[in-house]
Design a protein around this motif. Structure first.
Motif, PDB file in Angstrom:
ATOM      1  N   ARG A 172       0.991  -1.384   0.471  1.00  0.00           N
ATOM      2  CA  ARG A 172      -0.640  -0.154  -0.092  1.00  0.00           C
ATOM      3  C   ARG A 172       0.377   1.204  -0.301  1.00  0.00           C
ATOM      4  NH1 ARG A 172      -5.093   0.102   3.554  1.00  0.00           N
ATOM      5  NH2 ARG A 172      -5.331   2.546   2.961  1.00  0.00           N
TER       6      ARG A 172
ATOM      7  N   GLU B  56      -3.577   8.409   3.105  1.00  0.00           N
ATOM      8  CA  GLU B  56      -4.384   7.837   1.853  1.00  0.00           C
ATOM      9  C   GLU B  56      -5.732   8.408   1.378  1.00  0.00           C
ATOM     10  OE1 GLU B  56      -6.818   5.232   5.027  1.00  0.00           O
ATOM     11  OE2 GLU B  56      -8.159   4.393   3.265  1.00  0.00           O
TER      12      GLU B  56
ATOM     13  N   ARG C  24     -12.578  -7.609   2.193  1.00  0.00           N
ATOM     14  CA  ARG C  24     -11.460  -6.283   2.054  1.00  0.00           C
ATOM     15  C   ARG C  24     -10.393  -7.338   1.552  1.00  0.00           C
ATOM     16  NH1 ARG C  24     -12.843  -1.590   5.785  1.00  0.00           N
ATOM     17  NH2 ARG C  24     -15.030  -1.464   6.076  1.00  0.00           N
TER      18      ARG C  24
ATOM     19  N   GLU D 247      -7.183  -6.947   1.260  1.00  0.00           N
ATOM     20  CA  GLU D 247      -6.441  -6.151   1.243  1.00  0.00           C
ATOM     21  C   GLU D 247      -5.172  -6.267   0.665  1.00  0.00           C
ATOM     22  OE1 GLU D 247      -6.269  -3.712   3.971  1.00  0.00           O
ATOM     23  OE2 GLU D 247      -8.291  -3.747   4.637  1.00  0.00           O
TER      24      GLU D 247
ATOM     25  N   ILE E  13      -4.190 -10.805  13.717  1.00  0.00           N
ATOM     26  CA  ILE E  13      -5.951 -10.529  12.814  1.00  0.00           C
ATOM     27  C   ILE E  13      -5.630  -8.821  13.318  1.00  0.00           C
ATOM     28  CG2 ILE E  13      -5.890 -12.561  13.768  1.00  0.00           C
ATOM     29  CD1 ILE E  13      -6.989 -11.325  16.679  1.00  0.00           C
ATOM     30  N   ILE E  14      -4.991  -8.148  12.745  1.00  0.00           N
ATOM     31  CA  ILE E  14      -5.532  -6.579  12.777  1.00  0.00           C
ATOM     32  C   ILE E  14      -5.916  -6.321  11.511  1.00  0.00           C
ATOM     33  CG2 ILE E  14      -4.793  -4.287  12.859  1.00  0.00           C
ATOM     34  CD1 ILE E  14      -2.909  -5.125  15.508  1.00  0.00           C
ATOM     35  N   ARG E  15      -4.792  -6.633  10.618  1.00  0.00           N
ATOM     36  CA  ARG E  15      -5.468  -6.593   9.358  1.00  0.00           C
ATOM     37  C   ARG E  15      -5.315  -7.634   8.310  1.00  0.00           C
ATOM     38  NH1 ARG E  15      -6.295  -1.710   6.108  1.00  0.00           N
ATOM     39  NH2 ARG E  15      -4.990  -0.640   7.792  1.00  0.00           N
ATOM     40  N   THR E  16      -6.978  -8.449   8.221  1.00  0.00           N
ATOM     41  CA  THR E  16      -7.297  -9.492   8.103  1.00  0.00           C
ATOM     42  C   THR E  16      -8.111  -9.009   6.577  1.00  0.00           C
ATOM     43  OG1 THR E  16      -9.079 -10.330   8.584  1.00  0.00           O
ATOM     44  CG2 THR E  16      -6.995 -11.225   9.916  1.00  0.00           C
TER      45      THR E  16
ATOM     46  N   PHE F 258     -13.374 -10.256   7.763  1.00  0.00           N
ATOM     47  CA  PHE F 258     -13.286 -10.138   9.286  1.00  0.00           C
ATOM     48  C   PHE F 258     -14.582  -9.760   9.986  1.00  0.00           C
ATOM     49  CE2 PHE F 258     -13.583  -6.073   8.474  1.00  0.00           C
ATOM     50  CZ  PHE F 258     -12.805  -5.771   6.873  1.00  0.00           C
TER      51      PHE F 258
ATOM     52  N   GLN G 287     -17.553  -7.583  11.812  1.00  0.00           N
ATOM     53  CA  GLN G 287     -18.081  -6.364  12.039  1.00  0.00           C
ATOM     54  C   GLN G 287     -19.044  -6.485  12.514  1.00  0.00           C
ATOM     55  OE1 GLN G 287     -18.031  -4.230   8.423  1.00  0.00           O
ATOM     56  NE2 GLN G 287     -16.481  -2.651   8.705  1.00  0.00           N
TER      57      GLN G 287
ATOM     58  N   GLU H 123      -6.873   1.907  14.881  1.00  0.00           N
ATOM     59  CA  GLU H 123      -8.539   1.914  15.081  1.00  0.00           C
ATOM     60  C   GLU H 123      -9.060   0.362  15.116  1.00  0.00           C
ATOM     61  OE1 GLU H 123      -9.896   3.198  10.516  1.00  0.00           O
ATOM     62  OE2 GLU H 123     -11.643   2.421  12.005  1.00  0.00           O
ATOM     63  N   ILE H 124     -10.127   0.565  16.202  1.00  0.00           N
ATOM     64  CA  ILE H 124     -10.789  -0.606  16.698  1.00  0.00           C
ATOM     65  C   ILE H 124     -12.421  -0.098  16.368  1.00  0.00           C
ATOM     66  CG2 ILE H 124      -8.512  -1.134  17.884  1.00  0.00           C
ATOM     67  CD1 ILE H 124     -10.911  -0.569  20.525  1.00  0.00           C
ATOM     68  N   ALA H 125     -12.377   0.776  15.779  1.00  0.00           N
ATOM     69  CA  ALA H 125     -14.383   1.010  15.710  1.00  0.00           C
ATOM     70  C   ALA H 125     -14.674   2.652  15.352  1.00  0.00           C
ATOM     71  CB  ALA H 125     -15.114   0.660  16.815  1.00  0.00           C
ATOM     72  N   GLY H 126     -15.187   2.964  13.931  1.00  0.00           N
ATOM     73  CA  GLY H 126     -15.180   4.337  13.918  1.00  0.00           C
ATOM     74  C   GLY H 126     -17.569   4.918  13.882  1.00  0.00           C
TER      75      GLY H 126
ATOM     76  N   PHE I 214     -17.667  -1.503  14.594  1.00  0.00           N
ATOM     77  CA  PHE I 214     -16.720  -1.912  15.595  1.00  0.00           C
ATOM     78  C   PHE I 214     -16.046  -3.176  14.834  1.00  0.00           C
ATOM     79  CE2 PHE I 214     -17.615  -0.445  19.940  1.00  0.00           C
ATOM     80  CZ  PHE I 214     -18.953   0.182  19.804  1.00  0.00           C
TER      81      PHE I 214
ATOM     82  N   ARG J 164     -10.321  -6.746  15.627  1.00  0.00           N
ATOM     83  CA  ARG J 164      -9.267  -5.977  16.184  1.00  0.00           C
ATOM     84  C   ARG J 164      -9.604  -5.760  17.341  1.00  0.00           C
ATOM     85  NH1 ARG J 164      -8.324  -1.009  11.657  1.00  0.00           N
ATOM     86  NH2 ARG J 164      -7.873  -2.167  10.605  1.00  0.00           N
TER      87      ARG J 164
HETATM   88  N1  LIG Z   1      -8.926  -5.320   7.219  1.00  0.00           N
HETATM   89  C1  LIG Z   1      -9.186  -5.424   8.413  1.00  0.00           C
HETATM   90  N2  LIG Z   1      -9.108  -6.757   8.451  1.00  0.00           N
HETATM   91  C2  LIG Z   1     -10.367  -6.576  10.252  1.00  0.00           C
HETATM   92  N3  LIG Z   1     -10.627  -5.436  10.878  1.00  0.00           N
HETATM   93  C3  LIG Z   1     -11.189  -4.868  10.003  1.00  0.00           C
HETATM   94  C4  LIG Z   1     -10.397  -4.620   8.841  1.00  0.00           C
HETATM   95  N4  LIG Z   1     -10.823  -3.011   7.986  1.00  0.00           N
HETATM   96  C5  LIG Z   1     -11.563  -3.073   8.563  1.00  0.00           C
HETATM   97  N5  LIG Z   1     -12.127  -3.833   9.862  1.00  0.00           N
HETATM   98  C6  LIG Z   1     -12.394  -2.937  11.079  1.00  0.00           C
HETATM   99  O1  LIG Z   1     -13.665  -2.236  10.879  1.00  0.00           O
HETATM  100  C7  LIG Z   1     -14.474  -0.786  11.632  1.00  0.00           C
HETATM  101  C8  LIG Z   1     -14.902  -0.261  10.485  1.00  0.00           C
HETATM  102  O2  LIG Z   1     -14.469  -0.051   9.280  1.00  0.00           O
HETATM  103  P1  LIG Z   1     -13.754   0.995   8.447  1.00  0.00           P
HETATM  104  O3  LIG Z   1     -14.687   0.366   7.236  1.00  0.00           O
HETATM  105  O4  LIG Z   1     -14.174   1.838   9.182  1.00  0.00           O
HETATM  106  O5  LIG Z   1     -12.012   0.874   8.317  1.00  0.00           O
HETATM  107  P2  LIG Z   1     -11.618   1.524   7.709  1.00  0.00           P
HETATM  108  O6  LIG Z   1     -11.420   2.904   8.146  1.00  0.00           O
HETATM  109  O7  LIG Z   1     -11.086   1.329   6.492  1.00  0.00           O
HETATM  110  O8  LIG Z   1      -9.387   0.833   8.465  1.00  0.00           O
HETATM  111  P3  LIG Z   1      -8.097   0.872   7.974  1.00  0.00           P
HETATM  112  O9  LIG Z   1      -8.345   2.188   7.508  1.00  0.00           O
HETATM  113  O10 LIG Z   1      -7.744   0.606   9.144  1.00  0.00           O
HETATM  114  O11 LIG Z   1      -8.162   0.150   6.575  1.00  0.00           O
HETATM  115  C9  LIG Z   1     -12.397  -0.763  11.788  1.00  0.00           C
HETATM  116  O12 LIG Z   1     -12.014   0.492  13.231  1.00  0.00           O
HETATM  117  C10 LIG Z   1     -11.724  -2.131  12.183  1.00  0.00           C
HETATM  118  O13 LIG Z   1     -11.896  -2.515  13.160  1.00  0.00           O
END
Ligand SMILES: Nc1ncnc2c1ncn2[C@@H]1O[C@H](COP(=O)(O)OP(=O)(O)OP(=O)(O)O)[C@@H](O)[C@H]1O
Length: 583
Positions: free
Chosen positions: A98, A113, A199, A201, A208-211, A214, A216, A325-328, A442, A446
């Motif tokens: 990326r 980004e 996604r 990615e 398991i932070i970026r998979t 996942f 939600q 980021e763990i939630a938006g 959420f 993560r």
């Molecule tokens: N590839 C991923 N793996 C695990 N959890 C994810 C992933 N992408 C998003 N999430 C979770 O889903 C939540 C809401 O998704 P959102 O679309 O807001 O993420 P995002 O802003 O695209 O995340 P990032 O910027 O880290 O890619 C995130 O806060 C995160 O906890």
């Protein structure tokens, strides 16, 4: 210790059955993880806790929609067009990365980004950034917009393209016309969903932070922008650590320790609904074991927000010195429902009654449209409805000699006089409103990672190093371990009986009779089991057992008969271990 916790945790997670890379027998594949028995139980407990707080306690519905949806859904939502990340391929080793992450990791740019692609290309050249895998220079490598959705075909052939949903939210939005009926057409109402999202990615990383697959947990709250308001008195005293956009932009900016009430009063959080959700999220995160000293809410910078979001905050947890980021929490306006209304045949509105009827000027049409001709296939009433929406929405459309009426796939030019168009005074009881959406979104994986990371402890017990997980009883995969002291039929029978009685009480129990007692304690410590019960020879005489608390390793002798009740009270937090009286 901190910078090594992630590595130790990955090892512990695999050894003790929390999570591990899946399809290992075939070499594994990046971005896919299997939750083992402990991990699945922890994740399930976290999901239950989320459901209790955000669906049940708030009085919202929960649905369970499919994970594959047809292409038109994502045309409408904008994902087909814009759900892209910046892909740069190394000219030497051909590894994909990326581009924005490389820029963020290696330069002072914090939000690459949101920059245009040519600018990111320029930064890569200017800073002479290199491939993280092989070290070759990336200057001059073109950045491609890479769409993150996994595509598939629905049914044989390729006539019906579909996509694995990249967020659970669309499954709620597309069903709005039906869901509003279940809410008896009354705003505000909320719909929740816990489920998988996918996604593709570019470079999944950090466990398991970026998979690529996942879970939600999302809540879509539908509100009337004019009249719906949260009850902020419920959260005004909640203490939060905020990192507002203004502070992020200031040279010496820092986080602000405040309360939700004060942050609303001084305008730090402008949107009352977001303030409300940050308040309940703060308390909920603490209840499932997030360390609030390593937790904050960060506001999106203007360029970082989706174009339709009026305000957006992320919940972030600190992992090995980095914020993730763990939630938006976003106020999405009427974007989602308006888009689906525009692209589909359905109405995504709710009729909102005025307090008192209003007199308004309205364009009206002649209900008898039969003279319009055979091209309308006798479905004149549908044309009337189409014209009525046009009349209500856009008076200007009637000023020409004809009006364009979209009906079916075609646009018809209809002479104004044939529509029977006129302006009349009407008394109206209310209006059709496209609800606005506030979305707490959420990420469960993560969060599970954060809980484990924040619970990870090392100490020394009787001269030996020990690792344990300080998990909250509410989410710990196993609440109590039950052991016979030694291999002995009588001790085993007694211990099995105790395990069965505790299970009947609804507690999650692990029965373990293998290895010496010290090893069994260590095993449960590493899994994060809050209590262990050991049956010894005295137990057979006096009806008592040794109960050991995980964190302090303190032990107490308690009566077997009271165990179900005592342990249930400990789990519910009604009593503390240190206050229990021994036999
Ligand atoms: N590839 C991923 N793996 C695990 N959890 C994810 C992933 N992408 C998003 N999430 C979770 O889903 C939540 C809401 O998704 P959102 O679309 O807001 O993420 P995002 O802003 O695209 O995340 P990032 O910027 O880290 O890619 C995130 O806060 C995160 O906890």
């Amino acid at each position: 210790m901190s910078d090594r916790i992630s590595e130790k945790l990955t090892e512990l997670a695999k050894r003790r059955g929390y999570f591990f890379q899946s399809s290992g027998a075939y070499g594994g594949v990046g971005g896919f993880y299997t939750f083992g028995p402990q991990g699945a139980a922890l994740k399930g407990n976290v999901e239950d806790a989320w459901r209790d707080r955000f669906a049940i306690a708030e009085g919202h519905m929960e649905i369970d929609a499919p994970t594959i949806m047809p292409e038109p859904v994502f045309e409408a939502s904008g994902h087909l067009e814009t759900f892209d990340d910046m892909l740069v391929e190394c000219p030497e080793c051909e590894e994909s990365h990326r581009a924005d992450h490389i820029v963020e990791d290696e330069t002072e740019y914090e939000d690459a980004e949101s920059l245009p692609v040519p600018e990111v290309e320029e930064i890569i050249a200017e800073y002479e950034l290199v491939c993280p895998t092989c070290g070759a220079g990336l200057a001059g490598a073109a950045i491609e917009d890479f769409n993150l959705m996994f595509a598939t075909n629905i049914g044989p052939g390729d006539s019906q393209p579909g996509y694995l949903r990249p967020e659970t939210a669309q499954g709620i939005f597309v069903e709005f016309p039906r869901l509003k009926e279940y809410a008896r057409n009354t705003l505000p109402f909320g719909v929740t969903q816990i489920g998988r999202a996918y996604r593709n990615e570019i470079s999944p990383r950090r466990s398991i932070i970026r998979t690529r697959e996942f879970t939600q947990a999302e809540l879509e709250l539908f509100v009337d922008p004019e009249t719906s308001e949260p009850d902020l008195t419920l959260v005004e005293d909640v203490s939060v650590r905020l990192y507002p956009a203004t502070e992020q932009q200031a040279d010496d900016g820092s986080e602000v320790e405040t309360t939700i009430g004060d942050a609303v009063a001084d305008g730090t959080i402008a949107d009352p609904w977001i303030a409300y959700f940050l308040g309940i999220a703060q308390e909920w995160y603490a209840s499932v074991g997030v360390d609030t000293d390593r937790f904050r809410f960060r506001q999106h910078l203007a360029g970082e927000r989706s174009h339709y979001a009026s305000d957006c905050w992320d919940a972030e947890s600190e992992i090995d010195g980095n914020w993730i980021e763990i939630a938006g929490f976003a106020h999405r306006g009427d974007y989602d429902l308006s888009k689906h209304q525009e692209y589909s045949e359905e109405r995504f509105t709710v009729f909102q009654q005025y307090d008192e009827p209003k007199t308004v000027e309205r364009a009206v049409v002649d209900p008898d449209m039969s003279y319009l001709g055979p091209e309308f296939g006798g479905d004149a009433q549908a044309v009337v409805e189409e014209l009525e929406t046009l009349a209500g929405r856009d008076r200007a459309a009637f000023e020409g000699e004809t009006v364009d009426v979209e009906f079916g796939d075609e646009t018809h030019e209809i002479p104004v006089e044939k529509t029977g168009f006129a302006v009349e005074e009407q008394t109206e009881a209310g209006e059709h409103v496209v609800p606005h959406v506030i979305e707490p979104s959420f990420g469960v994986d993560r969060l599970v990672y954060t809980i484990l990371h924040h619970a990870y402890r090392e100490d020394e017990v009787a001269g030996e190093e020990r690792t344990y997980l300080d998990l909250e009883p509410e989410v710990a995969p196993t609440f109590v371990g039950v052991f016979p002291l030694q291999s002995d039929d009588d001790l085993e029978d007694e211990a099995e009986g105790i395990a069965a009685a505790l299970r009947a009480e609804g507690l999650s129990v692990t029965y373990d009779d293998s290895g010496n007692i010290g090893r069994r304690y260590r095993r449960q410590d590493e899994v994060g089991t809050p209590f262990c019960v050991t049956v010894d020879y005295e137990s057979l005489e006096d009806g008592g057992v040794t109960v050991r608390e995980r964190d302090t390793t303190d032990q107490k002798r308690l009566p077997i008969d009271d165990l179900p009740e005592t342990l249930s009270a400990l789990r519910a937090g009604e009593v503390a271990f240190e206050d229990l009286d021994e036999e």
